[in-house]
Enzyme design. Sequence first.
Site, PDB file in Angstrom:
ATOM      1  N   GLU A 179       9.749  -3.359   8.179  1.00 40.59           N
ATOM      2  CA  GLU A 179      10.358  -5.547   8.721  1.00 40.59           C
ATOM      3  C   GLU A 179      11.559  -5.203   9.100  1.00 40.59           C
ATOM      4  O   GLU A 179      11.685  -6.529   9.117  1.00 40.59           O
ATOM      5  CB  GLU A 179       9.911  -5.995   7.642  1.00 40.59           C
ATOM      6  N   GLU A 295      -0.925  -0.149   4.055  1.00 43.34           N
ATOM      7  CA  GLU A 295      -0.355  -1.003   3.126  1.00 43.34           C
ATOM      8  C   GLU A 295      -2.181  -1.991   2.890  1.00 43.34           C
ATOM      9  O   GLU A 295      -1.905  -3.261   2.508  1.00 43.34           O
ATOM     10  CB  GLU A 295       0.468  -1.995   2.914  1.00 43.34           C
TER      11      GLU A 295
HETATM   12  C1  XIL Z   1       5.507  -5.256  -2.966  1.00 41.86           C
HETATM   13  C2  XIL Z   1       5.523  -4.499  -4.327  1.00 41.86           C
HETATM   14  O1  XIL Z   1       4.332  -4.181  -4.080  1.00 41.86           O
HETATM   15  C3  XIL Z   1       5.663  -5.751  -5.364  1.00 41.86           C
HETATM   16  O2  XIL Z   1       5.569  -4.683  -6.082  1.00 41.86           O
HETATM   17  C4  XIL Z   1       6.909  -5.838  -5.419  1.00 41.86           C
HETATM   18  O3  XIL Z   1       7.222  -7.019  -6.034  1.00 41.86           O
HETATM   19  C5  XIL Z   1       7.191  -6.658  -3.888  1.00 41.86           C
HETATM   20  O4  XIL Z   1       6.853  -5.703  -3.108  1.00 41.86           O
HETATM   21  N1  XIL Z   1       5.331  -5.234   2.306  1.00 41.86           N
HETATM   22  C6  XIL Z   1       5.681  -4.235   2.146  1.00 41.86           C
HETATM   23  C7  XIL Z   1       5.571  -3.905   0.622  1.00 41.86           C
HETATM   24  O5  XIL Z   1       6.270  -3.822   2.820  1.00 41.86           O
HETATM   25  O6  XIL Z   1       6.903  -3.052   0.329  1.00 41.86           O
HETATM   26  C8  XIL Z   1       5.490  -4.784  -0.345  1.00 41.86           C
HETATM   27  O7  XIL Z   1       5.205  -4.702  -2.146  1.00 41.86           O
HETATM   28  C9  XIL Z   1       4.667  -5.692   0.062  1.00 41.86           C
HETATM   29  C10 XIL Z   1       4.925  -6.153   1.147  1.00 41.86           C
END
Ligand code: XIL
Length: 390
Positions: A179, A295
């Site tokens: 990101e 994701e």
């Molecule tokens: C999220 C996790 O799932 C949560 O448990 C944590 O609190 C915050 O991060 N994009 C990403 C991930 O790249 O690392 C994030 O994961 C979700 C959004």
Amino acid sequence: MQTRREFIEKSSRTAAAIALSGPAASLLAGYVNPKQSPASLPASFHDVAGSRSLRTHARRHGLTFGSAVIIRNVQSDPDYADLVSEQCGIVVPTGELKWIALRPAPDRYDFTLPDFLLSFAQNNHMLMRGHTLCWHQSVPAWIQTEENRPHTRQFFVDHITTVCKHYAGHLHSWDVVNEAILPSDGQPAGLRKSFWYEQIGPDYIELAFRTARAADPDAKLTYNDYGVEYDSEEDAERRRLILELLRNLKKRDVPLGAVGIQSHVKAAQPFTLGEGLANYLESIRQMGLEVYLTELDVNEDDIKDDDPVKRDAIIAQTYTDYLKVALANPAVKLVLTWDISDRFTWLNNGPTHHRKQPNRPQRSLPFDRDFRPKEAFFAIRGSFDRRQIK
Ligand code: XIL
């Protein structure tokens, strides 16, 4: 004579057809019936294991399927561990490899949980990937003190070196930088004004990739980001900036192997899915890079109707629509959902801006809270089956 393998596959197909007779059988073909009653879906995740699993169907079509997991859930719940090992060809920890979890103090690393996940993966013939070496949301408090802040660059290089060396030869890929683009921060090239950017400068991205490669010669080094899926102006601008970043890295021979598309898609979206994403995938393919859907999940907060049956049908259709576009490009090699069961989705437990309806838990993933396969499972599996690329 049929081989043992053909016999097992054939019998399980027959068993699946029996288990899913009646209306549920149509789900096997990827058709989503909004009136589908959840009772007619298989009762247990064991009914969709082996040759019926997402893992096996993905593999037949040139894909590896897997999921993110919260490692303590794998340790504490044997059913969940079974679900993950039956369905996944690859796992990734959701948070345990981020700085805050892994690096409690400048002179201390705690690899206990990710080491556990790696042995769990290896014992169950799964791959593992790493997430993430550099993210604006995981910056430990100790590095931001007046005393330590001036040494950020050195901490950064040491961290990436130590972590990548620890897992060298064992991970499929690393989300090296996560990101890095946020046009509204107003920086050149749309770069996000993160702690890393401010302390190290815009070349922190290149530094991260080069450092990771020096410590781990094998893992596919990945740039991962969100907000590139839709035919909206905002996503189009993000795609343009990410492609520009990737081209610059490639031009400078930075060791970049893959691009992650987070794929946090939304049911009830005002924007369409199609040309923008397809062109983005093709541009990445032409750069010689692989693409990972890292994701995947469906945020369903904006569905007006509360009825879970209707919501499940819309969620399943959202998966079908997204994967139809995303899987059409042969550069796409991995698909990971962000957890596999609604019990653990970050959308119910994470930041409040993902919880517009806090009293209505989201049903975002292929398995429900009790680990029963939902229509989303069949939508994902049907999308794998329809993929033409081997
Ligand atoms: C999220 C996790 O799932 C949560 O448990 C944590 O609190 C915050 O991060 N994009 C990403 C991930 O790249 O690392 C994030 O994961 C979700 C959004």
